[in-house]
Design a protein around this motif. Structure first.
Motif, PDB file in Angstrom:
ATOM      1  N   LYS A 136       1.999   1.773  -3.584  1.00 44.12           N
ATOM      2  CA  LYS A 136       0.900   2.203  -4.442  1.00 44.12           C
ATOM      3  C   LYS A 136       0.499   3.648  -4.159  1.00 44.12           C
ATOM      4  CE  LYS A 136      -1.051  -2.434  -5.020  1.00 44.12           C
ATOM      5  NZ  LYS A 136      -2.205  -3.323  -4.738  1.00 44.12           N
ATOM      6  N   ALA A 137       0.681   4.071  -2.917  1.00 46.23           N
ATOM      7  CA  ALA A 137       0.333   5.440  -2.544  1.00 46.23           C
ATOM      8  C   ALA A 137       1.424   6.439  -2.911  1.00 46.23           C
ATOM      9  CB  ALA A 137       0.043   5.513  -1.044  1.00 46.23           C
ATOM     10  N   GLU A 141      -1.525   5.294   4.846  1.00 44.33           N
ATOM     11  CA  GLU A 141      -1.130   5.954   3.610  1.00 44.33           C
ATOM     12  C   GLU A 141      -2.267   6.785   3.012  1.00 44.33           C
ATOM     13  OE1 GLU A 141       1.908   5.821   2.751  1.00 44.33           O
ATOM     14  OE2 GLU A 141       2.538   4.219   4.120  1.00 44.33           O
ATOM     15  N   TYR A 142      -3.501   6.563   3.461  1.00 43.80           N
ATOM     16  CA  TYR A 142      -4.657   7.198   2.823  1.00 43.80           C
ATOM     17  C   TYR A 142      -5.444   8.120   3.750  1.00 43.80           C
ATOM     18  CZ  TYR A 142      -3.553   3.442  -0.379  1.00 43.80           C
ATOM     19  OH  TYR A 142      -2.885   2.594  -1.220  1.00 43.80           O
ATOM     20  N   GLU A 184       0.828  -1.209   0.000  1.00 44.05           N
ATOM     21  CA  GLU A 184       0.000   0.000   0.000  1.00 44.05           C
ATOM     22  C   GLU A 184       0.862   1.259   0.000  1.00 44.05           C
ATOM     23  OE1 GLU A 184      -3.086   0.088  -0.526  1.00 44.05           O
ATOM     24  OE2 GLU A 184      -3.465  -2.054  -0.377  1.00 44.05           O
ATOM     25  N   ASP A 212      -8.912   6.400  -4.040  1.00 43.71           N
ATOM     26  CA  ASP A 212      -7.623   7.010  -3.676  1.00 43.71           C
ATOM     27  C   ASP A 212      -6.498   6.013  -3.871  1.00 43.71           C
ATOM     28  OD1 ASP A 212      -8.742   9.402  -3.025  1.00 43.71           O
ATOM     29  OD2 ASP A 212      -8.995   8.932  -0.895  1.00 43.71           O
ATOM     30  N   HIS A 213      -6.839   4.729  -3.894  1.00 42.54           N
ATOM     31  CA  HIS A 213      -5.821   3.695  -3.923  1.00 42.54           C
ATOM     32  C   HIS A 213      -5.366   3.485  -5.363  1.00 42.54           C
ATOM     33  CE1 HIS A 213      -7.396   1.874   0.069  1.00 42.54           C
ATOM     34  NE2 HIS A 213      -7.620   3.154  -0.013  1.00 42.54           N
ATOM     35  N   ASP A 250     -10.506   4.897   7.235  1.00 38.33           N
ATOM     36  CA  ASP A 250     -10.412   4.765   5.784  1.00 38.33           C
ATOM     37  C   ASP A 250     -11.656   4.083   5.219  1.00 38.33           C
ATOM     38  OD1 ASP A 250      -8.981   4.818   3.214  1.00 38.33           O
ATOM     39  OD2 ASP A 250      -8.863   2.656   3.474  1.00 38.33           O
ATOM     40  N   ALA A 307      -3.712   1.636   5.876  1.00 39.33           N
ATOM     41  CA  ALA A 307      -4.611   2.798   5.871  1.00 39.33           C
ATOM     42  C   ALA A 307      -3.887   4.091   6.218  1.00 39.33           C
ATOM     43  CB  ALA A 307      -5.758   2.578   6.861  1.00 39.33           C
ATOM     44  N   ARG A 327     -10.035  18.678   2.317  1.00 39.55           N
ATOM     45  CA  ARG A 327     -10.287  17.362   1.715  1.00 39.55           C
ATOM     46  C   ARG A 327     -11.783  17.080   1.622  1.00 39.55           C
ATOM     47  NH1 ARG A 327      -8.974  11.463   3.952  1.00 39.55           N
ATOM     48  NH2 ARG A 327      -8.358  10.430   2.027  1.00 39.55           N
ATOM     49  N   ARG A 348       4.539   6.469  -1.683  1.00 41.94           N
ATOM     50  CA  ARG A 348       5.422   6.752  -0.553  1.00 41.94           C
ATOM     51  C   ARG A 348       6.880   6.612  -0.975  1.00 41.94           C
ATOM     52  NH1 ARG A 348       4.806   5.128   5.091  1.00 41.94           N
ATOM     53  NH2 ARG A 348       6.558   6.006   6.229  1.00 41.94           N
TER      54      ARG A 348
END
Length: 328
Positions: free
Chosen positions: A83-84, A214-215, A80, A326-327, A184, A212, A154, A86
């Motif tokens: 994918k985000a 990351e989001y 994750e 978002d992912h 999340d 989570a 947001r 990071r």
């Protein structure tokens, strides 16, 4: 002191004496001459072994645990994180790890140009002690905190009523990770934690949150009470979770702009925080234990917010928009 810089010591101290066969006493150290101690050729200096490149690398990596870098452990948190987007410096994969567990991580790392190094499992155990790493550890920059204004922005970008979670001195990192995971899933726009007496974003939190972290943006503030006042000025209602509330939990309207405050694991809401809440929510209890785990209480309340908001949209005839994923 590095063990390589320590010379082995004899059981006898320098200058100790012993008796020879004739009964005369003599010392181990040669007599001094002209104020200088002569070198004893019988005891040559022990060579100091040099650190190998591998030893230096392990020492540097383990020392980095005390710095600003974060070490993520486990398949899902690392996937994750990549994918985000990071920033990850390097990924360490155990040579003994099962191929089907680490292959997706290796494939994703190759796509993103991240270095993957195969190491012994014991090295991973040293990098992330007390964590189940599943044979893979990533060295990444620490998660950046955001500002409270970013959380409100947001919600505005999504065209939704703000839904924010405030944690009042929740000190268990597992609770924080679980709250982020639920946040999340329920569409929370962000979580706010105090700088003092609170769990922070660590590798344990990232592991517990199952990625989570990351989001769900997290804001860290110096004063939770003052932050609550700012949220009120922005139009949010502040609802605190407390076992001693008089108002029924399911009878409270939670469809508007809302901030949910979850208290400490042992003491609940602090006095000043409780006094600043617009109303208090109480979950129905029928057993012998009169309190819930902080993350469990947060989950129950957040899903009630989701239920009420979905019901309100149905009654208004407005079709609920499917949020953009978002992912990535």
């Amino acid at each position: 002191m590095n063990e390589y810089n320590q010379r082995p010591q004899s059981s006898r101290s320098p200058g100790s004496s012993k008796t020879n066969a004739a009964g005369d006493r003599k010392t181990d150290r040669a007599p001094a001459s002209n104020g200088r101690v002569a070198k004893d050729k019988r005891y040559p200096a022990t060579p100091v072994p040099k650190e190998s490149a591998e030893d230096k690398e392990v020492w540097a990596e383990e020392s980095a645990l005390k710095g600003d870098d974060e070490y993520l452990a486990g398949k899902h948190p690392i996937l994750e994180a990549m994918k985000a987007g990071r920033s990850i410096n390097k990924i360490f994969v155990s040579a003994q790890a099962q191929r089907h567990l680490v292959q997706p991580i290796m494939d994703e790392a190759k796509i993103r140009g991240i270095v993957v190094q195969q190491v012994d499992k014991s090295k991973l155990d040293r990098l992330v002690p007390d964590m189940q790493h599943q044979g893979v550890v990533a060295q990444a920059a620490a998660v950046a905190y955001v500002e409270v204004e970013d959380l409100l922005a947001r919600a505005a970008e999504r065209g939704e009523a703000p839904l924010i979670v405030l944690l009042d001195e929740v000190e268990d990192p597992h609770n924080l990770g679980s709250v982020l995971r639920t946040a999340d899933c329920t569409g929370v726009h962000g979580v706010i934690i105090p700088k003092r007496r609170s769990a922070s974003l660590t590798a344990v939190v990232a592991k517990t949150s199952a990625g989570a972290v990351e989001y769900v943006p997290v804001a860290r503030v110096a004063n939770l009470v003052q932050t609550m006042e700012k949220l009120k000025e922005a139009g949010l209602w502040i609802a605190g979770a407390d076992a001693g509330a008089k108002e029924g939990f399911y009878d409270t309207n939670l469809t508007g702009p809302m901030a949910i405050v979850i208290g400490n694991e042992g003491q609940g809401l602090s006095r000043l925080v409780k006094e600043r809440c617009d109303f208090i929510l109480s979950l129905p209890m029928s057993g012998q234990i009169n309190s819930l785990n902080a993350s469990v209480a947060a989950g129950v309340i957040l899903y009630e917010v989701v239920r009420q908001r979905q019901q309100a949209l149905k009654k208004s005839g407005v079709k609920q928009a499917t949020p953009a994923p978002d992912h990535a």
